[in-house]
Scaffold this motif. Structure first.
Motif, mmCIF file in Angstrom:
data_model
loop_
_atom_site.group_PDB
_atom_site.id
_atom_site.type_symbol
_atom_site.label_atom_id
_atom_site.label_comp_id
_atom_site.label_asym_id
_atom_site.label_seq_id
_atom_site.Cartn_x
_atom_site.Cartn_y
_atom_site.Cartn_z
ATOM 1 N N ALA A 268 -36.729 -83.782 9.271
ATOM 2 C CA ALA A 268 -38.619 -84.977 9.144
ATOM 3 C C ALA A 268 -38.816 -85.718 7.774
ATOM 4 O O ALA A 268 -39.919 -86.659 7.415
ATOM 5 C CB ALA A 268 -39.597 -84.434 8.973
ATOM 6 N N GLY A 269 -37.808 -85.620 6.733
ATOM 7 C CA GLY A 269 -37.925 -85.873 5.605
ATOM 8 C C GLY A 269 -38.710 -87.514 4.980
ATOM 9 O O GLY A 269 -39.550 -87.912 4.413
ATOM 10 N N PRO A 270 -37.551 -88.736 5.490
ATOM 11 C CA PRO A 270 -38.325 -90.240 5.985
ATOM 12 C C PRO A 270 -39.609 -89.868 6.503
ATOM 13 O O PRO A 270 -40.376 -90.757 5.548
ATOM 14 C CB PRO A 270 -37.159 -90.509 6.505
ATOM 15 N N LEU A 271 -39.646 -89.444 7.985
ATOM 16 C CA LEU A 271 -40.790 -89.077 8.500
ATOM 17 C C LEU A 271 -41.807 -88.968 7.000
ATOM 18 O O LEU A 271 -43.304 -89.406 7.348
ATOM 19 C CB LEU A 271 -41.318 -88.566 9.221
ATOM 20 N N LEU A 272 -42.142 -88.074 6.900
ATOM 21 C CA LEU A 272 -43.187 -87.160 6.300
ATOM 22 C C LEU A 272 -43.385 -88.247 4.859
ATOM 23 O O LEU A 272 -44.561 -88.391 4.229
ATOM 24 C CB LEU A 272 -42.729 -86.262 5.484
ATOM 25 N N ALA A 273 -42.744 -88.841 4.229
ATOM 26 C CA ALA A 273 -42.651 -89.836 3.135
ATOM 27 C C ALA A 273 -42.889 -91.143 3.723
ATOM 28 O O ALA A 273 -43.781 -91.782 3.097
ATOM 29 C CB ALA A 273 -41.616 -90.655 2.570
ATOM 30 N N GLU A 274 -42.970 -91.797 4.840
ATOM 31 C CA GLU A 274 -43.580 -92.760 5.156
ATOM 32 C C GLU A 274 -45.088 -92.435 5.796
ATOM 33 O O GLU A 274 -46.060 -93.166 5.420
ATOM 34 C CB GLU A 274 -42.984 -93.218 6.885
ATOM 35 N N PRO B 265 -60.051 -97.007 15.613
ATOM 36 C CA PRO B 265 -60.133 -96.225 16.650
ATOM 37 C C PRO B 265 -58.966 -95.523 16.504
ATOM 38 O O PRO B 265 -58.129 -95.770 15.640
ATOM 39 C CB PRO B 265 -60.366 -97.133 18.033
ATOM 40 N N ALA B 266 -59.605 -94.583 17.027
ATOM 41 C CA ALA B 266 -58.690 -93.265 17.411
ATOM 42 C C ALA B 266 -57.696 -93.417 17.840
ATOM 43 O O ALA B 266 -56.482 -92.884 17.346
ATOM 44 C CB ALA B 266 -59.975 -91.883 17.548
ATOM 45 N N ASP B 267 -57.983 -93.737 19.209
ATOM 46 C CA ASP B 267 -56.137 -94.161 20.050
ATOM 47 C C ASP B 267 -55.382 -95.468 19.179
ATOM 48 O O ASP B 267 -54.509 -95.044 19.553
ATOM 49 C CB ASP B 267 -57.469 -94.769 21.474
ATOM 50 N N VAL B 268 -56.109 -96.065 18.943
ATOM 51 C CA VAL B 268 -55.402 -97.766 17.399
ATOM 52 C C VAL B 268 -54.467 -96.129 16.870
ATOM 53 O O VAL B 268 -53.052 -96.719 16.249
ATOM 54 C CB VAL B 268 -55.911 -98.912 16.347
ATOM 55 N N LEU B 269 -55.246 -95.188 16.029
ATOM 56 C CA LEU B 269 -54.551 -94.952 15.219
ATOM 57 C C LEU B 269 -53.639 -94.573 15.387
ATOM 58 O O LEU B 269 -52.082 -93.657 15.122
ATOM 59 C CB LEU B 269 -55.516 -93.731 14.356
ATOM 60 N N LYS B 270 -53.299 -93.093 16.916
ATOM 61 C CA LYS B 270 -52.794 -92.496 17.690
ATOM 62 C C LYS B 270 -51.601 -92.779 18.017
ATOM 63 O O LYS B 270 -50.060 -92.660 17.371
ATOM 64 C CB LYS B 270 -53.622 -91.999 18.591
ATOM 65 N N ASP B 271 -51.592 -94.121 18.257
ATOM 66 C CA ASP B 271 -50.685 -95.554 18.677
ATOM 67 C C ASP B 271 -49.720 -95.609 18.026
ATOM 68 O O ASP B 271 -48.087 -95.512 17.726
ATOM 69 C CB ASP B 271 -51.097 -96.185 19.625
ATOM 70 N N ARG B 272 -50.658 -95.436 16.427
ATOM 71 C CA ARG B 272 -49.481 -96.328 15.603
ATOM 72 C C ARG B 272 -48.338 -94.612 15.064
ATOM 73 O O ARG B 272 -47.221 -94.963 14.396
ATOM 74 C CB ARG B 272 -50.163 -96.518 14.323
ATOM 75 N N GLU C 297 -41.385 -92.246 16.868
ATOM 76 C CA GLU C 297 -40.360 -92.018 17.852
ATOM 77 C C GLU C 297 -38.905 -93.414 16.981
ATOM 78 O O GLU C 297 -38.161 -92.813 17.446
ATOM 79 C CB GLU C 297 -41.209 -92.851 18.701
ATOM 80 N N ALA C 298 -39.942 -93.674 15.612
ATOM 81 C CA ALA C 298 -39.162 -95.012 15.729
ATOM 82 C C ALA C 298 -37.859 -94.183 13.848
ATOM 83 O O ALA C 298 -36.956 -94.201 13.541
ATOM 84 C CB ALA C 298 -39.783 -95.376 14.319
ATOM 85 N N HIS C 299 -38.741 -92.607 13.874
ATOM 86 C CA HIS C 299 -37.568 -91.886 13.053
ATOM 87 C C HIS C 299 -36.807 -91.226 13.593
ATOM 88 O O HIS C 299 -36.039 -90.740 13.092
ATOM 89 C CB HIS C 299 -38.544 -90.760 12.269
ATOM 90 N N ASP C 300 -37.066 -90.522 15.097
ATOM 91 C CA ASP C 300 -36.207 -90.115 15.977
ATOM 92 C C ASP C 300 -36.234 -88.813 15.686
ATOM 93 O O ASP C 300 -34.952 -88.642 15.168
ATOM 94 C CB ASP C 300 -35.007 -90.700 15.713
ATOM 95 N N PRO C 301 -36.997 -87.694 15.174
ATOM 96 C CA PRO C 301 -36.424 -86.678 14.574
ATOM 97 C C PRO C 301 -36.612 -86.013 15.041
ATOM 98 O O PRO C 301 -35.867 -84.491 14.875
ATOM 99 C CB PRO C 301 -38.077 -86.182 13.627
ATOM 100 N N GLY C 302 -36.247 -85.503 16.700
ATOM 101 C CA GLY C 302 -35.361 -84.526 17.020
ATOM 102 C C GLY C 302 -36.846 -84.082 18.439
ATOM 103 O O GLY C 302 -37.713 -85.069 18.111
ATOM 104 N N PRO C 303 -36.606 -83.275 18.872
ATOM 105 C CA PRO C 303 -37.436 -83.050 20.238
ATOM 106 C C PRO C 303 -39.265 -82.619 19.022
ATOM 107 O O PRO C 303 -39.113 -81.884 18.222
ATOM 108 C CB PRO C 303 -36.954 -81.457 20.784
ATOM 109 N N TRP C 304 -40.334 -83.294 19.582
ATOM 110 C CA TRP C 304 -41.426 -83.506 19.035
ATOM 111 C C TRP C 304 -43.287 -83.536 20.053
ATOM 112 O O TRP C 304 -42.847 -83.490 20.850
ATOM 113 C CB TRP C 304 -41.957 -84.362 18.393
ATOM 114 N N CYS C 305 -44.292 -82.710 19.347
ATOM 115 C CA CYS C 305 -45.144 -83.033 20.072
ATOM 116 C C CYS C 305 -46.470 -83.262 19.334
ATOM 117 O O CYS C 305 -46.115 -82.602 18.011
ATOM 118 C CB CYS C 305 -45.332 -81.791 21.255
ATOM 119 N N LEU C 306 -47.278 -83.557 19.081
ATOM 120 C CA LEU C 306 -48.811 -84.008 19.040
ATOM 121 C C LEU C 306 -49.600 -84.092 19.494
ATOM 122 O O LEU C 306 -50.027 -83.931 20.252
ATOM 123 C CB LEU C 306 -48.336 -85.599 18.159
ATOM 124 N N ASP C 307 -50.455 -82.861 18.405
ATOM 125 C CA ASP C 307 -51.942 -82.468 19.201
ATOM 126 C C ASP C 307 -52.693 -83.965 17.758
ATOM 127 O O ASP C 307 -52.679 -83.060 17.045
ATOM 128 C CB ASP C 307 -52.082 -80.784 19.031
#
Length: 387
Positions: free
Chosen positions: A217-223, A273-280, A286-296
């Motif tokens: 997750a390191g690169p993902l956290l940085a972005e 809007p919140a839905d646009v931010l969630k998509d981003r 997904e681009a960082h492919d950190p392994g199995p993940w879920c987002l609340d």
């Protein structure tokens, strides 16, 4: 709605009322008896009272008059916990005046404002019982906490009854350095997110690097931490993401974590809007492919404003009349219960005491400011509910 009969002659001393409210420990969602103290004053002023309680949350609605325009005053009686009692100069629920300041939990956020709103209503109705339109005061004990059963729950009831106000003045502590130097004419939204990335728990000596979700997750956290939103304008600051918490591991020094929990908050501009931010955000994960993940993903407040027209103009004129200066219009800071009315089309402005000590040890408000605040609120009502 019912009007109860009370044999009371309520004092209009705002300092005395603020002290009496501070004496009642009203940690969210416990009202602590604050509304029982306030209700007789509003009844004596001629208002019709109704309890709109949900779960363990108290919501008190007071109404006077009928028809448009409908001006609502909004406040909350609950407070945040005081923190370490030994760090307070005087006990947090024993109001104390020192060097011109009233100390106690809720003095600034927002029992001082609630006292000022109540006193302003008493004085206004004593002078203008035949005012035009509708005046209401809504109090809740669920603003500092989850805010699920407070104003959020009351708004659908008002909407169903066609009782949504045209304008809402919130007594939140908006001032920065002196009373009335800032009024909030809107707020960014607030989004709470919780990202779970799963790995394989194991011995540090044998674990494969790909098994450790923290490493992945390191690169993902940085972005995420460097995301830039260029959506600010003259009214709103840009959308901003802040990582608030990371949690992983068992506590042992030789065990790799089985999962990583990342919590972050987004304060979003109306242009994002919140839905646009969630998509981003999901696309970045997904681009960082950190392994199995879920987002609340939880939207705790939608952006609203900027307020235009009669209400902000009345607030500016009231500050000029009573305080001798005009407030700066601003949309910064955190959230308030205005987030449940603004998106419904209600013009919302927040105006209250200096916010320098809110949620801190030795929270306090200037006694001089507290005594002038009812006159400011009354001047707003005079302008919006003229005969």
């Amino acid at each position: 709605m019912t009007g109860k009969a009370y044999n009371v002659n309520p004092s209009s001393d705002v300092l005395a009322l603020a002290k009496a409210l501070i004496e009642r420990p009203s940690l969210t969602p416990d009202d602590g008896g604050c509304m029982d103290l306030i209700e007789p004053r509003l009844v004596a002023a001629g208002m019709a009272m109704e309890s709109l309680d949900f779960g363990d949350v108290r919501n008190l609605l007071a109404v006077h008059g009928a028809g448009p325009p409908h001006v609502m005053l909004l406040g909350h009686t609950d407070v945040v916990p005081p923190g370490p009692l030994e760090e307070w100069t005087s006990p947090p629920f024993e109001p104390s005046v020192r060097d011109g300041m009233l100390y106690g939990r809720g003095a600034a956020d927002m029992k001082g404002s609630v006292a000022a709103l109540v006193v302003a209503v008493q004085r206004f109705l004593a002078e203008r019982a035949d005012h035009a339109g509708t005046l209401s005061l809504l109090l809740t004990s669920d603003e500092e906490g989850p805010a699920e059963h407070g104003v959020r729950a009351v708004v659908p009831v008002l909407k169903k009854r066609r009782l949504l106000p045209d304008a809402c003045l919130v007594g939140e502590p908006s001032s920065r350095e002196r009373l009335g130097d800032v009024m909030r004419i809107g707020r960014r939204g607030s989004i709470q997110a919780r990202l779970i990335i799963r790995g394989v728990q194991g011995h540090t000596a044998y674990a494969h690097p790909a098994d450790n979700p923290v490493h992945r997750a390191g690169p993902l956290l940085a972005e995420l931490g460097q995301l830039c939103y260029e959506d600010g304008d003259d009214d709103f600051p840009p959308t901003k993401l802040q990582i608030s918490n990371l949690r992983a591991g068992t506590g042992a020094e030789n065990v790799t974590p089985g999962q990583l929990e990342i919590r972050f908050n987004i304060r979003n501009n109306p242009h994002s809007p919140a839905d646009v931010l969630k998509d981003r955000v999901e696309a970045i994960i997904e681009a960082h492919d950190p392994g199995p993940w879920c987002l609340d993903w939880r939207v705790s407040g939608e952006p609203f404003g900027p307020a235009r027209g009669a209400l902000p103009m009345a607030v500016v004129e009231a500050c000029r009349e009573v305080l001798g200066h005009s407030p700066e219009a601003d949309t910064g800071g955190g959230t308030s219960d205005g987030r449940f009315l603004g998106p419904a089309g209600v013009s919302v402005v927040e105006l209250g005491p200096v916010n320098r000590t809110i949620h801190q040890v030795d929270e306090c408000v200037s006694v001089a400011d507290l005594k002038r605040l009812p006159a400011v609120y009354q001047a707003v009502m005079n302008r919006l509910l003229a005969d």
